[in-house]
Design a protein around this motif. Structure first.
Motif, PDB file in Angstrom:
ATOM      1  N   CYS A 140      37.416  41.009  51.912  1.00  0.00           N
ATOM      2  CA  CYS A 140      37.380  40.260  50.645  1.00  0.00           C
ATOM      3  C   CYS A 140      36.282  40.695  49.688  1.00  0.00           C
ATOM      4  N   ASN A 177      45.112  41.234  45.062  1.00  0.00           N
ATOM      5  CA  ASN A 177      45.051  41.229  43.599  1.00  0.00           C
ATOM      6  C   ASN A 177      46.205  42.008  42.970  1.00  0.00           C
ATOM      7  N   ASP A 178      46.785  42.910  43.744  1.00  0.00           N
ATOM      8  CA  ASP A 178      47.931  43.705  43.278  1.00  0.00           C
ATOM      9  C   ASP A 178      49.211  43.072  43.823  1.00  0.00           C
ATOM     10  N   LYS A 179      49.980  42.423  42.949  1.00  0.00           N
ATOM     11  CA  LYS A 179      51.190  41.701  43.383  1.00  0.00           C
ATOM     12  C   LYS A 179      52.200  42.598  44.088  1.00  0.00           C
ATOM     13  N   LYS A 236      45.889  28.294  39.324  1.00  0.00           N
ATOM     14  CA  LYS A 236      45.540  29.143  40.470  1.00  0.00           C
ATOM     15  C   LYS A 236      46.318  28.721  41.703  1.00  0.00           C
TER      16      LYS A 236
END
Length: 284
Positions: free
Chosen positions: A5, A37-39, A79
């Motif tokens: 993380c 963070n990258d879908k 969120k």
């Protein structure tokens, strides 16, 4: 957590590979993995986990719903919806919610209302995706300034009692109750009919007694120095009492292991302990 993380020194695929060597059925996911963070990674990770015979049933994330400013809370709701989408993409059924931070100026009634209102805002979105929101009796998110607002048993139960929805339940963590200076079995008996998932973990007293722990500030700021995380089945938690109560109310669902701070061999022993106990209480 640091490697996945913060500094990126471990890849999620490496973590999946390590976990695949354990006798487990699934992986609880963490929304804060850097690669999340990258879908475009979401369906890839789901496939990697399913290719080694596991599922991703649960999502661990930390919304903060007790901020006094509505604009801040609205962002936290967005969120949470993003994390619900993440859970859905990974094939999960359960997504954690929390109350938020125990800000000094916040009254109990005020905090319960803020948290409950925000959770209710998220519930229709979760229900549309067949995802249950699970409220954990939490201690403190690693990246928060203050501990959990609903850390104490009475506050947690008040919040749970204020939310009734078919896609809402409790994620019970016995160890977090010790960090509040309270009794995990007492808490379980108060919420057992609402428990839908569980965090299995264990804590050890490094010094002093449970009474010493209770005399301290209830684990108010920073982690209790008397307690350490470790191998399941060798610490303070009474898993026979816990599983007896869960069995009594008909619980038969995911139990997620929180361990491994001292390496994979320790985690393997924790898996073995839980498999044995689960077979005892839920024989196939």
């Amino acid at each position: 957590m640091q490697a996945l993380c913060k500094d990126g020194s471990m890849r999620v695929s490496e973590w999946i590979s390590l976990a695949s060597k354990l006798n487990i059925d699934g992986l609880e996911w963490y929304a804060g993995f850097i690669e999340m963070n990258d879908k475009s990674n979401w369906p890839l990770f789901r496939k990697q986990v399913e290719d080694v015979g596991m599922k991703i049933p649960m999502m661990c994330c930390s919304p903060d719903f007790t901020h006094p400013e509505k604009s801040f809370r609205d962002k936290e709701i967005e969120k949470q919806k993003y994390w619900i989408d993440m859970t859905d993409s990974l094939g999960g059924s359960y997504c954690r919610v929390l109350s938020g931070q125990k800000r000094p100026e916040l009254s109990i009634d005020e905090g319960v209302k803020l948290a409950a209102d925000c959770i209710y805002e998220c519930l229709p979105y979760a229900a549309e995706r067949n995802i249950t929101l699970i409220l954990e009796n939490h201690y403190k998110d690693d990246f928060w300034a203050y501990p959990e607002f609903a850390q104490k048993m009475d506050v947690f139960c008040k919040l749970v009692d204020s939310i009734h929805h078919p896609f809402f339940g409790v994620n019970y963590d016995p160890s977090n109750t010790y960090l509040a200076g309270e009794d995990p079995i007492e808490l379980l008996k108060r919420v057992s009919n609402r428990v839908v998932t569980m965090h299995a973990s264990d804590r050890y007293l490094k010094e002093g007694t449970i009474e010493d722990l209770r005399k301290e500030e209830g684990g108010a700021a920073g982690y209790a120095k008397r307690l350490s995380h470790g191998e399941i089945g060798k610490g303070l938690n009474d898993y026979d009492a816990i599983f007896t109560e869960l069995k009594r109310v008909g619980f038969d669902n995911w139990i997620s292991i929180e361990d491994g701070v001292d390496g994979m061999e320790q985690l393997e022993r924790s898996v073995h302990f839980l498999r044995k106990k689960m077979a005892q209480y839920w024989p196939k």
